[in-house]
Design a protein around this motif. Sequence first.
Motif, PDB file in Angstrom:
ATOM      1  N   PRO A 188       0.847  -1.160   0.234  1.00  0.00           N
ATOM      2  CA  PRO A 188      -0.132   0.028   0.341  1.00  0.00           C
ATOM      3  C   PRO A 188       0.708   1.545   0.626  1.00  0.00           C
ATOM      4  O   PRO A 188       0.532   2.573  -0.386  1.00  0.00           O
ATOM      5  CB  PRO A 188      -0.852  -0.681   1.669  1.00  0.00           C
ATOM      6  N   ALA A 189       1.646   1.622   0.963  1.00  0.00           N
ATOM      7  CA  ALA A 189       2.544   1.758   0.642  1.00  0.00           C
ATOM      8  C   ALA A 189       3.326   2.525  -0.706  1.00  0.00           C
ATOM      9  O   ALA A 189       3.606   3.727  -1.247  1.00  0.00           O
ATOM     10  CB  ALA A 189       4.052   2.035   1.957  1.00  0.00           C
ATOM     11  N   ALA A 190       3.338   2.070  -1.900  1.00  0.00           N
ATOM     12  CA  ALA A 190       3.619   2.278  -3.125  1.00  0.00           C
ATOM     13  C   ALA A 190       2.900   2.251  -4.067  1.00  0.00           C
ATOM     14  O   ALA A 190       2.590   2.334  -4.827  1.00  0.00           O
ATOM     15  CB  ALA A 190       4.620   0.304  -3.143  1.00  0.00           C
ATOM     16  N   GLY A 191       1.037   2.245  -3.871  1.00  0.00           N
ATOM     17  CA  GLY A 191      -0.039   2.166  -4.162  1.00  0.00           C
ATOM     18  C   GLY A 191       0.175   1.303  -5.206  1.00  0.00           C
ATOM     19  O   GLY A 191      -0.926   1.262  -5.898  1.00  0.00           O
ATOM     20  N   ILE A 192       0.051   0.293  -4.517  1.00  0.00           N
ATOM     21  CA  ILE A 192      -0.335  -1.271  -4.637  1.00  0.00           C
ATOM     22  C   ILE A 192      -1.348  -2.401  -3.445  1.00  0.00           C
ATOM     23  O   ILE A 192      -0.697  -2.444  -2.884  1.00  0.00           O
ATOM     24  CB  ILE A 192       0.714  -2.307  -5.189  1.00  0.00           C
ATOM     25  N   GLU A 193      -2.543  -2.342  -4.112  1.00  0.00           N
ATOM     26  CA  GLU A 193      -2.921  -2.947  -2.993  1.00  0.00           C
ATOM     27  C   GLU A 193      -3.789  -4.440  -4.020  1.00  0.00           C
ATOM     28  O   GLU A 193      -3.951  -4.326  -4.881  1.00  0.00           O
ATOM     29  CB  GLU A 193      -4.275  -2.336  -2.707  1.00  0.00           C
ATOM     30  N   THR A 194      -3.544  -5.812  -3.325  1.00  0.00           N
ATOM     31  CA  THR A 194      -3.735  -6.902  -3.425  1.00  0.00           C
ATOM     32  C   THR A 194      -4.955  -7.385  -3.336  1.00  0.00           C
ATOM     33  O   THR A 194      -4.623  -7.535  -1.753  1.00  0.00           O
ATOM     34  CB  THR A 194      -2.005  -8.047  -4.496  1.00  0.00           C
ATOM     35  N   ARG A 195      -5.539  -8.642  -3.752  1.00  0.00           N
ATOM     36  CA  ARG A 195      -6.287  -9.535  -3.017  1.00  0.00           C
ATOM     37  C   ARG A 195      -6.514 -10.908  -3.689  1.00  0.00           C
ATOM     38  O   ARG A 195      -6.241 -10.656  -4.912  1.00  0.00           O
ATOM     39  CB  ARG A 195      -8.013  -8.856  -2.792  1.00  0.00           C
ATOM     40  N   HIS A 196      -5.899 -11.809  -3.267  1.00  0.00           N
ATOM     41  CA  HIS A 196      -5.473 -13.325  -3.483  1.00  0.00           C
ATOM     42  C   HIS A 196      -6.122 -14.189  -2.888  1.00  0.00           C
ATOM     43  O   HIS A 196      -6.600 -14.150  -1.396  1.00  0.00           O
ATOM     44  CB  HIS A 196      -3.846 -13.652  -2.995  1.00  0.00           C
TER      45      HIS A 196
END
Length: 218
Positions: free
Chosen positions: A15-23
């Motif tokens: 999230p700090a790098a602007g990436i949100e993932t849901r596996h």
Amino acid sequence: MDVRRADERYQGGDPAAGIETRHAFSFGPHYDPGNLRFGSLIACNEERLALGAGFDEHPHSHTEIVTWVVEGELTHRDTAGHETVVRAGDVQHLSAAAGVRHVERNDGPAPLTFVQMWLTPIASGGDPAYDIVRGIADSTPYAVPEAGAMLHVRRLSAGERTAVPDGACVYVHVVRGEVVLGGETLGPGDAARVTDAGAMDAVAVTRAEVLVWEMAGR
């Protein structure tokens, strides 16, 4: 039928790098021996990239990677020489084969959301390959013969009914809207894993977009 809700997905990304993932499946540090795969599908990741965010060059091998953009623009570059901007409604397929490296970024003007699905090939090795179908039409199947799989994209109006393929393994992922499947209401990010589907229909409660994988049992 095994229903997996959106809020049950493993949270990943950076999230700090602007990436949100849901596996949806066991992935990286989220190891779950009871959730490794379904049919040939081993990953169904919901990705959200902020402006300018992305995945730097990284390797893949022995994986069929299919990407569906929900909103925004995905810039793809790989070491086989392909450079493409993937938009909503496009189906992108990267066959990693014996090995390829690629970059995925949000270089567009708005936040990016996409669903990326990984499948295991029937045979390993070979040369990497790339394909993209622009603006795939509703109900047009997209074959991934390397994995013995077929992707069906359905865009449904409220009240519209669609038959679920009668496959050994069928994976239904709701991109947007709500549908009723086997008596269960599925919303955005929800998925159902169906074995030996038989005569089963999905009915849209609202306007909906649904990705359906038809796979041989493996």
